[in-house]
Design a protein around this motif. Structure first.
Motif, short mmCIF file in Angstrom:
data_model
loop_
_atom_site.label_atom_id
_atom_site.label_comp_id
_atom_site.label_asym_id
_atom_site.label_seq_id
_atom_site.Cartn_x
_atom_site.Cartn_y
_atom_site.Cartn_z
N VAL A 133 0.84 -1.20 0.00
CA VAL A 133 0.00 0.00 0.00
C VAL A 133 0.87 1.25 0.00
CG1 VAL A 133 -1.63 1.35 1.40
CG2 VAL A 133 -2.03 -1.09 1.02
N ALA A 134 1.92 1.26 0.81
CA ALA A 134 2.82 2.42 0.87
C ALA A 134 3.48 2.66 -0.50
CB ALA A 134 3.88 2.22 1.94
N PHE A 135 3.95 1.60 -1.13
CA PHE A 135 4.58 1.75 -2.44
C PHE A 135 3.58 2.20 -3.50
CE2 PHE A 135 7.71 -1.73 -1.00
CZ PHE A 135 8.59 -0.79 -0.49
N THR A 136 2.37 1.67 -3.43
CA THR A 136 1.33 2.05 -4.39
C THR A 136 0.96 3.52 -4.22
OG1 THR A 136 0.48 -0.22 -4.41
CG2 THR A 136 -1.00 1.51 -5.22
N ALA A 137 0.75 3.92 -2.98
CA ALA A 137 0.40 5.32 -2.70
C ALA A 137 1.52 6.25 -3.15
CB ALA A 137 0.12 5.50 -1.21
N ALA A 138 2.76 5.86 -2.89
CA ALA A 138 3.90 6.69 -3.31
C ALA A 138 3.98 6.76 -4.83
CB ALA A 138 5.19 6.15 -2.72
N ALA A 139 3.75 5.64 -5.50
CA ALA A 139 3.80 5.64 -6.97
C ALA A 139 2.77 6.60 -7.55
CB ALA A 139 3.57 4.23 -7.51
N ILE A 140 1.57 6.57 -6.99
CA ILE A 140 0.51 7.46 -7.47
C ILE A 140 0.86 8.91 -7.17
CG2 ILE A 140 -1.91 8.14 -7.13
CD1 ILE A 140 -2.44 5.06 -6.62
N ALA A 141 1.26 9.18 -5.92
CA ALA A 141 1.60 10.55 -5.53
C ALA A 141 2.76 11.10 -6.36
CB ALA A 141 1.93 10.60 -4.04
N LEU A 142 3.79 10.29 -6.54
CA LEU A 142 4.95 10.76 -7.31
C LEU A 142 4.58 10.99 -8.77
CD1 LEU A 142 7.71 8.53 -5.71
CD2 LEU A 142 7.61 11.03 -5.64
N THR A 143 3.77 10.11 -9.33
CA THR A 143 3.34 10.28 -10.72
C THR A 143 2.58 11.60 -10.88
OG1 THR A 143 3.25 7.90 -11.09
CG2 THR A 143 2.00 9.28 -12.62
N LEU A 144 1.69 11.88 -9.95
CA LEU A 144 0.91 13.12 -10.02
C LEU A 144 1.80 14.35 -9.87
CD1 LEU A 144 -2.23 12.08 -7.94
CD2 LEU A 144 -2.06 12.34 -10.43
N VAL A 145 2.70 14.31 -8.91
CA VAL A 145 3.60 15.44 -8.69
C VAL A 145 4.51 15.65 -9.90
CG1 VAL A 145 5.58 16.24 -7.32
CG2 VAL A 145 3.56 15.33 -6.17
N LEU A 146 5.09 14.55 -10.40
CA LEU A 146 6.02 14.67 -11.53
C LEU A 146 5.29 15.01 -12.83
CD1 LEU A 146 8.20 11.60 -10.52
CD2 LEU A 146 8.87 14.02 -10.36
N ARG A 147 4.09 14.49 -13.00
CA ARG A 147 3.32 14.79 -14.21
C ARG A 147 2.90 16.25 -14.25
NH1 ARG A 147 0.54 12.69 -18.45
NH2 ARG A 147 -1.41 12.93 -18.85
N ALA A 148 2.61 16.80 -13.10
CA ALA A 148 2.23 18.21 -13.02
C ALA A 148 3.44 19.12 -13.19
CB ALA A 148 1.53 18.49 -11.69
N SER A 149 4.61 18.49 -13.36
CA SER A 149 5.87 19.22 -13.51
C SER A 149 6.12 20.16 -12.35
CB SER A 149 5.90 20.00 -14.83
OG SER A 149 5.86 19.12 -15.92
N LEU A 150 5.63 19.73 -11.21
CA LEU A 150 5.92 20.51 -10.01
C LEU A 150 7.37 20.24 -9.64
CD1 LEU A 150 2.77 19.67 -7.85
CD2 LEU A 150 3.21 21.74 -9.17
N HIS A 151 8.13 21.25 -9.62
CA HIS A 151 9.54 21.09 -9.26
C HIS A 151 9.65 21.23 -7.75
CE1 HIS A 151 10.74 20.83 -13.38
NE2 HIS A 151 10.00 21.88 -13.64
#
Length: 184
Positions: A133-151
């Motif tokens: 669950v932790a890895f899945t949540a992190a994968a989703i959160a990181l994808t959203l942050v990185l996709r939004a090009s939030l630096h």
């Protein structure tokens, strides 16, 4: 905490890999993963005790090949998310085949007479599920942050750290909680 050493290639990758130099992170992760597996096998460790380490060898071999073949791949910025996607897949996959990745590690610390007990299996299934669950949540959160090009480097680091610290803390706490609950 010896079981957490298996995460070393992933942790080092997180520090070494940057958007421009993910190749060095992949190569470093691969070298560390191979060294861990070789050392562990020479010391007599069984394969079920090295699920994360073995998974790291496969992941970093693939990532190294990709990063060398296509250094400017569109996947480059998603390296942190890819790590968590792979780790989540490893954890969920181990649960799907009814061999939670924590089980082999736990057997090195528990008396042989509890290995076949349903509670021992359940404890490890719960631990592995928390990691998944932790890895899945992190994968989703990181994808959203990185996709939004939030630096937002601090946010990416916080997500990465939490995806290891939270399940590691739970892993340290939960077995004692279960022992106390059944002792009453």
């Amino acid at each position: 905490m010896r079981g957490l050493l298996g995460f070393l290639p992933w942790i080092v990758y997180a520090f070494v890999a940057t958007g421009d130099e993910w190749r060095w992170g992949a190569i470093t992760g691969l070298v560390i993963a191979v060294v861990l597996v070789v050392i562990d096998r020479r010391s007599g460790k069984a394969w079920d005790e090295m699920v994360i380490e073995s998974s790291a060898v496969v992941f970093f071999a693939c990532l190294t090949a990709l990063s060398l073949a296509d250094p400017h791949s569109p996947l480059t910025p998603y390296g942190p998310a890819l790590v968590n996607v792979w780790l989540a897949g490893t954890a969920w996959g181990s649960l799907a085949i009814r061999k939670p990745f924590t089980l082999g590690i736990a057997r090195t610390r528990a008396p042989r007479e509890v290995w076949d007990h349903p509670r021992f299996y359940r404890l490890n299934a719960v631990l592995t599920a928390v990691w998944a669950v932790a890895f899945t949540a992190a994968a989703i959160a990181l994808t959203l942050v990185l996709r939004a090009s939030l630096h937002a480097t601090a946010l990416v680091i916080a997500i990465k750290v939490l995806s290891f610290v939270v399940p590691a803390a739970f892993t340290a706490w939960y077995p004692g909680h279960v022992r106390r609950a059944y002792a009453e």
